[in-house]
Design an enzyme around this catalytic site. Structure first.
Site, PDB file in Angstrom:
ATOM      1  CB  CYS A  48      54.096   0.041  16.738  1.00 20.70           C
ATOM      2  SG  CYS A  48      54.282   0.694  18.415  1.00 20.70           S
TER       3      CYS A  48
ATOM      4  CG  ASN B 205      56.758  -0.553  23.080  1.00 24.37           C
ATOM      5  OD1 ASN B 205      57.476  -0.864  24.027  1.00 24.37           O
ATOM      6  ND2 ASN B 205      55.587  -1.114  22.905  1.00 24.37           N
TER       7      ASN B 205
ATOM      8  CB  CYS C  40      50.583   4.979  19.664  1.00 28.67           C
ATOM      9  SG  CYS C  40      51.028   6.677  20.110  1.00 28.67           S
ATOM     10  NE  ARG C  41      51.583   2.431  15.026  1.00 28.04           N
ATOM     11  CZ  ARG C  41      52.433   2.415  14.016  1.00 28.04           C
ATOM     12  NH1 ARG C  41      52.025   1.977  12.848  1.00 28.04           N
ATOM     13  NH2 ARG C  41      53.675   2.814  14.162  1.00 28.04           N
ATOM     14  CB  SER C  42      53.201  -2.357  19.879  1.00 33.77           C
ATOM     15  OG  SER C  42      54.103  -1.459  20.450  1.00 33.77           O
TER      16      SER C  42
ATOM     17  CG  ASP D 192      52.281   6.462  13.868  1.00 34.94           C
ATOM     18  OD1 ASP D 192      51.705   6.659  14.954  1.00 34.94           O
ATOM     19  OD2 ASP D 192      53.476   6.730  13.665  1.00 34.94           O
TER      20      ASP D 192
HETATM   21  P1  4NP Z   1      53.665   4.067  17.714  1.00 34.99           P
HETATM   22  O1  4NP Z   1      53.488   5.628  17.409  1.00 34.99           O
HETATM   23  O2  4NP Z   1      54.706   3.553  16.745  1.00 34.99           O
HETATM   24  O3  4NP Z   1      52.311   3.514  17.460  1.00 34.99           O
HETATM   25  O4  4NP Z   1      54.110   3.958  19.167  1.00 34.99           O
HETATM   26  C1  4NP Z   1      54.554   6.519  17.390  1.00 34.99           C
HETATM   27  C2  4NP Z   1      55.063   7.028  18.549  1.00 34.99           C
HETATM   28  C3  4NP Z   1      56.100   7.944  18.521  1.00 34.99           C
HETATM   29  C4  4NP Z   1      56.630   8.334  17.314  1.00 34.99           C
HETATM   30  C5  4NP Z   1      56.137   7.823  16.132  1.00 34.99           C
HETATM   31  C6  4NP Z   1      55.105   6.915  16.163  1.00 34.99           C
HETATM   32  N1  4NP Z   1      57.685   9.293  17.285  1.00 34.99           N
HETATM   33  O5  4NP Z   1      58.100   9.671  16.172  1.00 34.99           O
HETATM   34  O6  4NP Z   1      58.155   9.716  18.345  1.00 34.99           O
END
Ligand code: 4NP
Length: 166
Positions: A11, A14, A16-18, A130
């Site tokens: 994602c 790294n 939340c989703r992955s 997201d």
């Molecule tokens: P992820 O979510 O891609 O599912 O891990 C996010 C985590 C952090 C951020 C964006 C999306 N960020 O902008 O810090």
């Protein structure tokens, strides 16, 4: 000993989703008795959170389903393509970023796809949205989507293991 099938969920951050997909899929692999055949990991296309545990909200929602998310965030590198067999992008932007990285890597056999394309009930080209800037329902939705796609992915890998006679 046969080579493991190496699977990486990707994602943006790294956190939340992955890591959620990693936890969900690893639990399925363990239940299927395939932990010694399938290696599971995750990474982010961005480096904002390197070294961090998954977001506390992702960990809390996963824990309610009996899953412990213990990965540490890392940034995906082009050379990762050389040792991975399946690279599963959470959304279309992650997918495009990975296609660009693959073009500078040596990788003849990697299967690069949107993770939700392994969920036959999802329209083709679906993303895992997201949840980072939203509420708790977003984290539940991520878990639901990951559970469905993970089941389809495991079936695909089992079919591959069978066809390779292992
Ligand atoms: P992820 O979510 O891609 O599912 O891990 C996010 C985590 C952090 C951020 C964006 C999306 N960020 O902008 O810090």
């Amino acid at each position: 000993m046969a080579e493991t099938i190496n699977v990486c969920f990707v994602c943006l951050g790294n956190i939340c989703r992955s890591p959620t997909a990693e936890g969900v899929f690893r639990a399925l692999v363990t239940q299927a008795g395939l932990s010694d055949r399938i290696h599971v990991e995750s990474a982010g296309t961005a480096g904002y959170h390197i070294g961090e545990l998954p977001d506390p909200r992702a960990r809390e929602h996963a824990a309610r389903r009996g899953l412990q998310l213990v990965s540490r965030a890392r940034q995906f590198q082009a050379r990762d393509f050389e040792r991975l067999h399946y690279v599963l992008a959470m959304d279309k932007q992650n997918y495009r970023d990975l296609v660009a990285l693959r073009s500078v890597a040596r990788s003849d056999s990697v299967h690069l796809a949107l993770f939700r394309d392994f969920d036959r009930s999802a329209p083709r080209g679906s993303s895992v949205p997201d949840p980072y800037y939203g509420g708790p329902e977003g984290f539940e939705e991520v878990l639901d989507q990951c559970e469905r796609a993970a089941a389809g992915l495991l079936e695909a890998i089992k079919t591959r293991l069978k066809s390779e006679g292992r």
